[in-house]
Design a protein around this motif. Structure first.
Motif, short mmCIF file in Angstrom:
data_model
loop_
_atom_site.label_atom_id
_atom_site.label_comp_id
_atom_site.label_asym_id
_atom_site.label_seq_id
_atom_site.Cartn_x
_atom_site.Cartn_y
_atom_site.Cartn_z
N PRO A 177 24.65 48.93 33.38
CA PRO A 177 24.10 49.11 32.03
C PRO A 177 25.00 48.54 30.94
O PRO A 177 24.49 47.98 29.96
CB PRO A 177 23.96 50.63 31.93
CG PRO A 177 23.74 51.08 33.35
CD PRO A 177 24.59 50.17 34.18
N ALA A 235 23.76 45.55 28.52
CA ALA A 235 23.76 45.78 27.08
C ALA A 235 24.61 44.74 26.36
O ALA A 235 24.26 44.27 25.27
CB ALA A 235 24.25 47.19 26.76
N ILE A 262 20.01 51.19 26.60
CA ILE A 262 21.10 51.77 27.38
C ILE A 262 20.64 53.06 28.06
O ILE A 262 20.93 53.30 29.24
CB ILE A 262 22.33 52.02 26.48
CG1 ILE A 262 22.94 50.68 26.05
CG2 ILE A 262 23.37 52.87 27.21
CD1 ILE A 262 24.02 50.81 24.99
#
Length: 492
Positions: free
Chosen positions: A142, A146, A241
C-alpha cells in the motif's frame, strides 16, 4: 549505438509497418494542417434541431458501455465498424436536415479543429512515454502504490495526464499483477493521475489548454484552485490507502527469496522529448503569426500546423532513438492508441448535432441547461456550473464541454478570471475532476484501462467502472459543494 531490431512477433515492432503508420499520420497532418481551435459555428441551425438528432451519439455511448459486457468477442473484433455505423447515422441525419455541403463543412470543422489535434497530441505522448522503461523489483505494498499515485498526481500538471499515466502505468501494473485484488489500484490511478492531477496548469488536461488558448493566464488555475485540488487529491489518496490496506491484508503473503533488483530508468532520451512536447505546446500558444488557411469555412492557423508537425516529428524521433527492447519490455503495443483513435473519432462525429443544439442556447433543445446555470437576475450559479460541466464532461469528453460552458458564461477571459473567477473555477474543476467518472470522460482513462486489460488486470465494464468511481467521487464532490471547509471552496 542502436540495438539490433527484434524479429519477433506479438509485442515487437515491425519496422516496415511502423514506418508506414508514421508516414500515413505525417501525410494526413500535412493535408489537414491540424489546428486546435474552439468548436465554432458550422452552419448548422441548432435551434431547429430536436432531441432525436442526439440519438446516434446516445447509441454510440451505449455501445461503448454495453458492448464489452454483453457481446465481448463481437465488440473486440468489430468495435471500429460499430463506431463507424453510429457516426454514419449521425452524418446521414445531418445530410437530410441541412444538406450535404453543410454536413461536410461541419464534419471538416469537427475533425480539423478538435479531433486531429487531440489525437496527434495523445499519439505523441503515448509513443514517447512508451519508450521510458522503469525496471527493477517494485513491491506492491500500500505504501509503494500510494507513492506511485502521489508521484503521478504531481507529474500530471507538468507533463500532462496522458504523459504521467503512460510513464507510470506499466511499472504499476507489473508490480501489482501478482496480487489477487488489483483492479482498484488502476481505478484510483485513472482518477488521480489521469484526471485530478492535471488541474493545475494548461499542460495538465485538454480543457485547461483550451482555456489557455482562449486567453486564460497560464498560472491562473495554479493560483486559484490549488487548495481545492490539494484537498481532493489528499482525500482520494487517503481513501485509496484505506482500501488498498484492506485488500492487501485479505491476500496471501507473496514470498520471493531472490534478491530485489534495483529500480532503474531507461530510455532517458524520451524525458527530453517530453520536454520538447511541452515546449511545442507553449510555443504554439505564444507564437501568433496571423497566417491562416481556409477549408470550407474552417480557419487553420499556421502556429497549429507547426505545433502538430513538431509533435509528429517528436514521436518519430522517439521511435528512432529508443531501442525496441525497451518497448517490448514495457509490453508496448499499438492497440490502446488505435482503440482510442477509433472510438473518439466516432464520438467527435456523433457529437456534432449535440454541440449544435447546445450552442443554440435559449433557442435550442437544451435551453433548460442555460436556465439551470443562470439565476433569475442573470448571475451565474457556480455550483450548477460545477456539476453540469462535470457530469457532461464524463459523457461528452471534457474539452468541448469546458468550452461550451466557458462560452455560456460569457467567453470573456478577463471577466471570467476576475469578476467571475468563481464561475471559471467551477467550470475548470468540473471538467477536470469529473472527467474521471467514466472511461470516455478523458482520453487517458480508456488508454490506461486498455493497457491494464492487455496485461492481465481484470478491469470493470463501463458501468462497473462508473459505479466504482462514482461511489468514491460523488460523495466527495457533494462534500465540497454542501459543506465547504474554507472560504475559497465556495468558488466566489
Amino acid at each position: 549505438m542502436r540495438s539490433v531490431r527484434s524479429k519477433q512477433q506479438g509485442n515487437s515492432l515491425d519496422p516496415k509497418q511502423l514506418v508506414t503508420r508514421l508516414w500515413s499520420i505525417f501525410l494526413a497532418a500535412i493535408l489537414v494542417l491540424l489546428p486546435q481551435q474552439a468548436w465554432a459555428a458550422t452552419g448548422l441551425d441548432g435551434a431547429a434541431m430536436r432531441w432525436p438528432y442526439a440519438l446516434p451519439f446516445a447509441g454510440l455511448l451505449l455501445s461503448i458501455a454495453l458492448g464489452p459486457l454483453l457481446f465481448a468477442k463481437v465488440w473486440h473484433h468489430h468495435y471500429g465498424k460499430i463506431t463507424a455505423a453510429w457516426s454514419l447515422l449521425a452524418l446521414a441525419s445531418l445530410v437530410i436536415f441541412a444538406g450535404s455541403m453543410a454536413t461536410l463543412a461541419a464534419l471538416i470543422h469537427a475533425m480539423l479543429t478538435e479531433y486531429l489535434g487531440f489525437i496527434v497530441l495523445l499519439f505523441a505522448l503515448y509513443v514517447v512515454a512508451g519508450g521510458i522503461l522503469i525496471t527493477g523489483d517494485i513491491k506492491a505494498t500500500p505504501a509503494t502504490n500510494a507513492g506511485i499515485l502521489a508521484l503521478g498526481t504531481l507529474m500530471a500538471s507538468v507533463v500532462g495526464t496522458t504523459g504521467a499515466a503512460m510513464i507510470l502505468v506499466r511499472p504499476l501494473i507489473r508490480a501489482n499483477r501478482p496480487r489477487r485484488y488489483n483492479a482498484h489500484v488502476i481505478i484510483f490511478f485513472i482518477i488521480l493521475v489521469a484526471n485530478v492531477g492535471g488541474a493545475l496548469s494548461p499542460l495538465g488536461d485538454p480543457p485547461l489548454f483550451v482555456g489557455f488558448l482562449h486567453g486564460v493566464d497560464f498560472f491562473w488555475t495554479t493560483r486559484t484552485i490549488w487548495l481545492q485540488t490539494a484537498i481532493v487529491a489528499g482525500l482520494l489518496l487517503a481513501i485509496f490507502i484505506v482500501v488498498d490496506l484492506w485488500r492487501f491484508r485479505r491476500e496471501p503473503a507473496l514470498s520471493d527469496p531472490s534478491p530485489a533488483a534495483p529500480v532503474r530508468i531507461r530510455g532517458l532520451v524520451n524525458l527530453v522529448l517530453i520536454a520538447a512536447i511541452v515546449a511545442s505546446l507553449l510555443a504554439s500558444a505564444m507564437w501568433k503569426p496571423a497566417i491562416a488557411f481556409d477549408i470550407l469555412g474552417t480557419k487553420l492557423e499556421l502556429e497549429d500546423i507547426a505545433r502538430n508537425l513538431a509533435l509528429l516529428s517528436i514521436a518519430a524521433l522517439s521511435v528512432w532513438l529508443t531501442p525496441d527492447e525497451h518497448r517490448e519490455a514495457n509490453g508496448f503495443t499499438w492497440e490502446p492508441i488505435r482503440e482510442v483513435a477509433k472510438l473518439f473519432a466516432g464520438i467527435f462525429v456523433a457529437i456534432i448535432p449535440v454541440i449544435a443544439m447546445l450552442n443554440a442556447g435559449h433557442h435550442g433543445a437544451f435551453a433548460w441547461l442555460l436556465s439551470a446555470v443562470t439565476g433569475p437576475d442573470g448571475a451565474p450559479r457556480e455550483v450548477a456550473y460545477f456539476w453540469f460541466t462535470g457530469l457532461m464532461s464524463a459523457f461528452l469528453d471534457n474539452a468541448p464541454t469546458y468550452l461550451l460552458f466557458f462560452q455560456l458564461a460569457g467567453g470573456d477571459p478577463q471577466t471570467l478570471m476576475h469578476q467571475l473567477s468563481g464561475t471559471l473555477a467551477s467550470i475548470s474543476m468540473g471538467a477536470v475532476y469529473m472527467g474521471a467518472l467514466t472511461y470516455i470522460g478523458n482520453a487517458p482513462n480508456f488508454m490506461v484501462s486498455s493497457i491494464a486489460s492487455e496485461n492481465g488486470i481484470e478491469m470493470p465494464s463501463f458501468f462497473g467502472y462508473f459505479l466504482r468511481a462514482g461511489a468514491v467521487l460523488i460523495p466527495l464532490f457533494m462534500l465540497l459543494t454542501l459543506l465547504p471547509v474554507a472560504p475559497i471552496l465556495r468558488w466566489h
